[in-house]
Motif scaffolding. Structure first.
Motif, short mmCIF file in Angstrom:
data_model
loop_
_atom_site.label_atom_id
_atom_site.label_comp_id
_atom_site.label_asym_id
_atom_site.label_seq_id
_atom_site.Cartn_x
_atom_site.Cartn_y
_atom_site.Cartn_z
N CYS B 116 -36.86 45.45 9.80
CA CYS B 116 -36.98 44.50 8.69
C CYS B 116 -35.87 43.46 8.77
O CYS B 116 -34.82 43.70 9.38
N GLY B 117 -36.11 42.33 8.13
CA GLY B 117 -35.07 41.31 7.98
C GLY B 117 -34.51 41.43 6.57
O GLY B 117 -35.26 41.71 5.63
N LEU B 118 -33.19 41.26 6.40
CA LEU B 118 -32.60 41.52 5.10
C LEU B 118 -31.95 40.29 4.46
O LEU B 118 -32.13 40.03 3.28
N ILE B 119 -31.19 39.56 5.27
CA ILE B 119 -30.40 38.47 4.71
C ILE B 119 -30.64 37.22 5.53
O ILE B 119 -30.78 37.30 6.76
N GLN B 120 -30.70 36.07 4.89
CA GLN B 120 -30.61 34.83 5.65
C GLN B 120 -29.74 33.85 4.88
O GLN B 120 -30.01 33.56 3.71
N ASN B 121 -28.69 33.39 5.52
CA ASN B 121 -27.76 32.47 4.86
C ASN B 121 -27.98 31.06 5.36
O ASN B 121 -28.14 30.85 6.55
N PRO B 122 -27.96 30.10 4.42
CA PRO B 122 -28.05 28.72 4.88
C PRO B 122 -26.80 28.35 5.68
O PRO B 122 -25.70 28.79 5.36
N LEU B 123 -26.98 27.57 6.72
CA LEU B 123 -25.84 27.00 7.44
C LEU B 123 -25.56 25.64 6.82
O LEU B 123 -26.39 25.10 6.09
N ALA B 124 -24.37 25.10 7.10
CA ALA B 124 -24.06 23.81 6.50
C ALA B 124 -23.14 23.02 7.42
O ALA B 124 -22.44 23.59 8.26
N VAL B 125 -23.18 21.72 7.26
CA VAL B 125 -22.21 20.84 7.92
C VAL B 125 -21.11 20.59 6.89
O VAL B 125 -21.38 20.04 5.82
N MET B 126 -19.89 21.04 7.20
CA MET B 126 -18.83 21.00 6.19
C MET B 126 -17.62 20.20 6.68
O MET B 126 -17.28 20.26 7.86
N VAL B 127 -16.98 19.50 5.74
CA VAL B 127 -15.77 18.72 6.06
C VAL B 127 -14.69 19.05 5.02
O VAL B 127 -14.95 19.77 4.06
N ALA B 128 -13.51 18.49 5.22
CA ALA B 128 -12.43 18.68 4.25
C ALA B 128 -12.78 17.94 2.96
O ALA B 128 -13.49 16.93 3.00
N PRO B 129 -12.28 18.43 1.81
CA PRO B 129 -12.62 17.77 0.55
C PRO B 129 -12.20 16.29 0.52
O PRO B 129 -12.86 15.46 -0.10
N ASP B 130 -11.09 15.95 1.24
CA ASP B 130 -10.64 14.56 1.22
C ASP B 130 -11.09 13.79 2.46
O ASP B 130 -10.54 12.74 2.78
N SER B 131 -12.09 14.33 3.15
CA SER B 131 -12.58 13.66 4.35
C SER B 131 -13.22 12.31 4.00
O SER B 131 -13.86 12.18 2.95
N PRO B 132 -13.05 11.29 4.86
CA PRO B 132 -13.67 9.99 4.57
C PRO B 132 -15.20 10.04 4.69
O PRO B 132 -15.87 9.13 4.23
N TYR B 133 -15.74 11.07 5.31
CA TYR B 133 -17.19 11.11 5.54
C TYR B 133 -17.92 11.69 4.34
O TYR B 133 -17.63 12.79 3.89
N GLN B 134 -18.85 10.89 3.78
CA GLN B 134 -19.60 11.34 2.62
C GLN B 134 -20.98 11.87 2.99
O GLN B 134 -21.56 12.64 2.24
N THR B 135 -21.50 11.43 4.12
CA THR B 135 -22.84 11.87 4.54
C THR B 135 -22.80 12.18 6.03
O THR B 135 -21.85 11.82 6.73
N VAL B 136 -23.87 12.84 6.49
CA VAL B 136 -23.97 13.13 7.91
C VAL B 136 -24.03 11.81 8.69
O VAL B 136 -23.46 11.69 9.78
N GLN B 137 -24.70 10.82 8.07
CA GLN B 137 -24.83 9.53 8.76
C GLN B 137 -23.44 8.89 8.99
O GLN B 137 -23.19 8.33 10.06
N ASP B 138 -22.54 9.01 8.01
CA ASP B 138 -21.16 8.50 8.18
C ASP B 138 -20.52 9.11 9.42
O ASP B 138 -19.87 8.43 10.21
N LEU B 139 -20.74 10.42 9.54
CA LEU B 139 -20.15 11.17 10.64
C LEU B 139 -20.70 10.67 11.97
O LEU B 139 -19.96 10.44 12.94
N VAL B 140 -22.02 10.49 11.98
CA VAL B 140 -22.69 10.06 13.21
C VAL B 140 -22.24 8.65 13.58
O VAL B 140 -21.93 8.36 14.75
N ASP B 141 -22.16 7.78 12.56
CA ASP B 141 -21.73 6.40 12.82
C ASP B 141 -20.33 6.38 13.43
O ASP B 141 -20.05 5.64 14.37
N ALA B 142 -19.45 7.23 12.85
CA ALA B 142 -18.08 7.27 13.35
C ALA B 142 -18.06 7.73 14.81
O ALA B 142 -17.35 7.17 15.65
N ALA B 143 -18.87 8.74 15.10
CA ALA B 143 -18.90 9.25 16.47
C ALA B 143 -19.43 8.19 17.42
O ALA B 143 -18.91 8.01 18.53
#
Lengths: 503, 313
Positions: B116-143
């Motif tokens: 049986c399967g019991l648990i599934q946790n969502p994964l996430a893209v996470m940054v520091a609280p004071d990171s300049p990146y507000q969205t994934v797109q910001d991150l991609v643009d910077a890269a």
């Protein structure tokens, strides 16, 4: 915070809390004293019992085990030459020779009081500086960690007084053993020789048990002449006189500072702290040649610093919620069960809880001192067991302890192989401590070096751009020059120059 | 010697079988192999599962931690246990569906029977609280603008590792990946500014005060006002789950009983509450669904590893 102290003291004087504290302290001393079970494992065993407890009781139990298990390891180190935990590996160096000399009671006195002072000192550091120091710990990254571990490696010289070459060989054996298993950066398995159980690598406890405990049993067996002979070691508890402490106060305080500082920094650990303090004490001692032969300063340095780590390691755990070692990681889990979430917000939103933790930590150290001193007579009685019975008992406990770590059958073989290796090395006058130093520092040092190299695009020169790392590299260099005797040469040259005009 | 043992074992088995069918499965304690150390998230959630299974099955279960080499030592041992229903395996995704593709191991897909399967946790893209990146797109643009994005996570071949690679691959950028270790270590690197992102499970954000830019799950997650990667039009196929297996060849009646008990255990309010306390989400999959899921995950992760350019065994 001041207004929270009185309620916290009242809570901690509750009989249930005191009972939990007493049980935790006794359990901790036993867990620490038995080879194999260490601080982290002791906390894991206790965790299920805390589920149904009041938070104050649960915290008391966990803190008592945390504090006293570090101390407990010194008892077996002193009395039977077997460090109960890796943190007390440096305590055998001078603790056991003292016991052999018939000063076991005195050695336990030094160890207990040094542990207490170390614990209390680091508690004050924690109370006063936690939020500020925690930020500092964050900025100690892979590059700085590598520099500190490299410095820690110079302590090999401090524990191989008779023969530096043999000490270096032993350290290299330790570093090699640390390479077995998965390469943490690429996941590649190294030196497993096709044996599945070796793919997980070696862990320190079976190695420690084999090298120190089993080899000690073999030495005893080899040198046993009369089976009815009473054991040479006398136990008990004696408080060393102030006259004996006075010249060693500087060592005690420096070890407290070193232990607390290393405890705050992630990824270095209590064992490294003990060897760094030991080497430092030896370097500054007026009689370094006595170290390793039962010099109390060596024991004080080791025991004060490993207990000072206890408060230091709580700094990033409480102030940031980021545990620096296995013991504090389990503790974090234990606090979470009781809805205490460490981190910056804990200090602002639950100052009463923080104060309670501080007060309980204080009480835990007092309990360790009192119960440690009171118990010394009891566990010293262990040594009245004839050696022909005691040693097989030690072997049995060792094997159980080694297997308990991770249920890997290879650990049973490792204990025996390294027991024999330790025995052969001892017969040839190799120091054993460098193997443990090399092993314990090897893996984190490689990890930190390679993480640092990824961050710096494989340009090692970038490491020197970190001021903290640069400072540590310079200190390492100076210590190495000193070990190679250049300090003495320089001093002699200067002396000759200043003397020459008179000739 | 071995022969002698086998003979004795054979005789005693024969004797046991001779006993009338009174001894119905399970009539002795069941060993639950856990491939990570005591105190970690696999161990803690596994022990919560064991408590619930004890009630559901009316039998004794106990955990054995066999650790090392990314969970593969425990998995290898679990696969080689007696397939008699008295040994089962509680594991997260990687030892069973990722590691077998990376190295030559003593076990593979066929060596486990899914229960049986019991648990599934969502994964996430996470940054520091004071990171300049507000969205994934910001991150991609910077890269894309040439900024260096440092991603941290656990050992190579782990879910955070392949997740960041899949994310970068989807946007045709690259991250510099540093394997620093579990949640606390990742948080330390990100909060100090040495690293930019973590792509581990979402509870990491809750526990260490990181900020999520997006979640990698089928639906949005309560309490997090961030889009899913699918909403952003990007398919990151990694998942993070825990499931239960038996060694292949375990008798059908035992597997069926275990699967039924697992369904009861997964609905146990105490289990749900305790896992909730760890920020873990129960996601029960019954035997049929989990069998299919396991096969698709095994193949899916193999394809993904190939896609992100990791050498396969």
């Amino acid at each position: 915070m001041l207004e929270h102290i009185l309620p916290a003291i009242l809570i901690s004087l509750n009989w249930q809390v005191l009972a939990a504290m007493a049980v935790g302290t006794v359990a901790g001393i036993i867990i620490g004293g038995l080879p194999g079970l260490g601080t982290a494992l002791g906390l894991v065993i206790a965790l299920p019992f805390t589920y149904s407890m009041e938070p104050s009781m649960a915290i008391a139990l966990l803190l008592a085990i945390y504090v006293s298990s570090i101390y407990g390891g010194s008892i077996s180190a002193i009395l039977i030459n077997v460090p109960g935990t890796p943190q007390s590996a440096a305590s055998v160096l001078d603790g056991y020779p003292m016991a052999v000399r018939g000063e076991g009671a005195l050695a336990l006195g030094y160890a207990t009081i040094a542990s207490f002072v170390g614990g209390i000192f680091s508690l004050f550091i924690l109370v006063i500086f936690a939020p500020q120091l925690a930020k500092l710990a964050l900025f100690f990254g892979p590059i700085e960690t590598f520099a500190l571990l490299l410095f820690a490696l110079t302590t090999v010289a401090g524990v191989s007084s008779q023969n530096l070459l043999k000490g270096l060989i032993a350290a290299l054996i330790g570093i090699f053993l640390a390479l077995i298993g998965p390469d943490e950066i690429t996941g590649q398995i190294r030196f497993d020789f096709g044996i599945v159980f070796l793919t997980a690598g070696l862990t320190v406890i079976p190695l420690l048990i084999g090298i120190f405990a089993i080899s000690e049993v073999l030495i005893q067996a080899a040198t046993l002449t009369d089976s009815a002979k009473p054991s040479v070691v006398k136990g008990g508890f004696r408080i060393p006189s102030w006259a004996a402490w006075k010249p060693r106060m500087a060592t005690l305080m420096r070890s407290c500072v070193l232990g607390s500082a290393i405890g705050v920094l992630p990824g270095t650990g209590a064992t490294a702290a003990t060897f760094i303090s030991y080497a430092d004490a030896k370097r500054r001692s007026p009689n370094p040649e006595d170290f390793g032969k039962g010099e109390p300063s060596g024991l004080i340095a080791s025991e004060a610093s490993n207990n000072a780590v206890s408060g230091g390691a709580m700094v990033p755990m409480l102030a940031l919620g980021i545990p620096g070692d296995a013991g504090t990681a389990v503790m974090l889990g234990g606090l979470a069960i009781h809805n205490i979430a460490p981190g910056a917000r804990l200090f602002q939103e639950q100052p009463d809880t923080v104060t309670l933790i501080f007060v309980l930590l204080m009480v835990a150290n007092v309990f360790m001192l009192v119960l440690g001193a009171a118990g010394a007579n009891i566990y010293s009685r262990l040594l009245r067991i004839p050696i022909t019975l005691l040693m097989p008992l030690v072997v049995m406990l060792c094997i159980v302890g080694a297997y308990a770590v991770r249920s890997n059958p290879i650990d049973l073989i490792i204990v025996m192989v390294f027991g024999i290796l330790g025995f052969l090395l001892r017969l040839n006058n190799f120091p054993l401590a460098p193997i443990i130093i090399g092993f314990i520092l090897g893996a984190p040092m490689e990890r930190a070096l390679r993480q640092g190299l990824i961050l710096s695009d494989t340009n090692f020169l970038e490491f020197f751009r970190s001021p903290m790392a640069c400072g540590l590299f310079i200190i390492t260099g100076l210590v190495l020059l000193n070990i190679m005797g250049l300090g003495r040469v320089l001093r002699r040259l200067i002396a000759r120059k200043t003397n020459s005009p008179e000739i | 010697m071995k022969h002698l043992f086998r003979t004795i074992a054979g005789i005693s088995t024969a004797l046991m079988l001779a006993v009338p069918a009174a001894a119905e499965y399970p009539d002795q304690p069941i060993k639950v192999m856990v491939p990570y150390g005591a105190g970690g998230s696999t161990d803690t959630s596994g022990r919560i599962f064991i408590e619930a299974m004890k009630k559901a099955l009316g039998a004794e279960l106990f955990a054995v931690n066999v650790t090392g080499a990314g969970g593969t030592v425990g998995a290898a041992q679990a696969a080689s246990e007696n397939a008699d229903g008295y040994s089962i395996f509680y594991t997260p995704i990687a030892p069973v569906t990722v590691q077998p593709h990376l190295r030559n191991l003593s076990y593979g897909e066929e060596d486990f029977t899914p229960i049986c399967g019991l648990i599934q946790n969502p994964l996430a893209v996470m940054v520091a609280p004071d990171s300049p990146y507000q969205t994934v797109q910001d991150l991609v643009d910077a890269a894309r603008a040439g900024e260096e994005i440092v991603a941290v996570g656990t050992a190579p071949g782990s879910i955070p590792h392949i997740t960041q690679a899949a994310l970068a691959n989807a946007y045709d950028i690259t991250f510099k990946y540093v394997p620093v270790g579990g949640g606390p270590k990742q948080a330390a690197e990100i909060l100090s500014g040495r690293a930019t992102i973590s792509t581990d499970i979402l509870p990491t954000a809750t526990l260490f005060g990181l900020r999520a830019l997006a979640v990698i799950s089928d639906e949005r997650v309560d309490g997090f006002d961030v889009p899913t990667m699918a909403e952003l039009g990007v398919d990151v196929p990694t998942k993070h789950w825990f499931g239960v297996f038996a060694p292949a060849g375990t008798p059908e009646d035992a597997v069926a009983k275990l699967a039924d008990a697992c369904e009861v255990a997964a609905a146990d309010p105490e289990l749900v509450e305790k896992l909730g306390g760890m920020n873990f989400a129960v996601r029960f999959r019954d035997r049929a669904e989990f069998t299919e899921f396991y096969a698709s995950e095994f193949q899916g992760n193999r394809d993904l590893l190939k896609l992100i350019g990791i050498e396969l065994e």
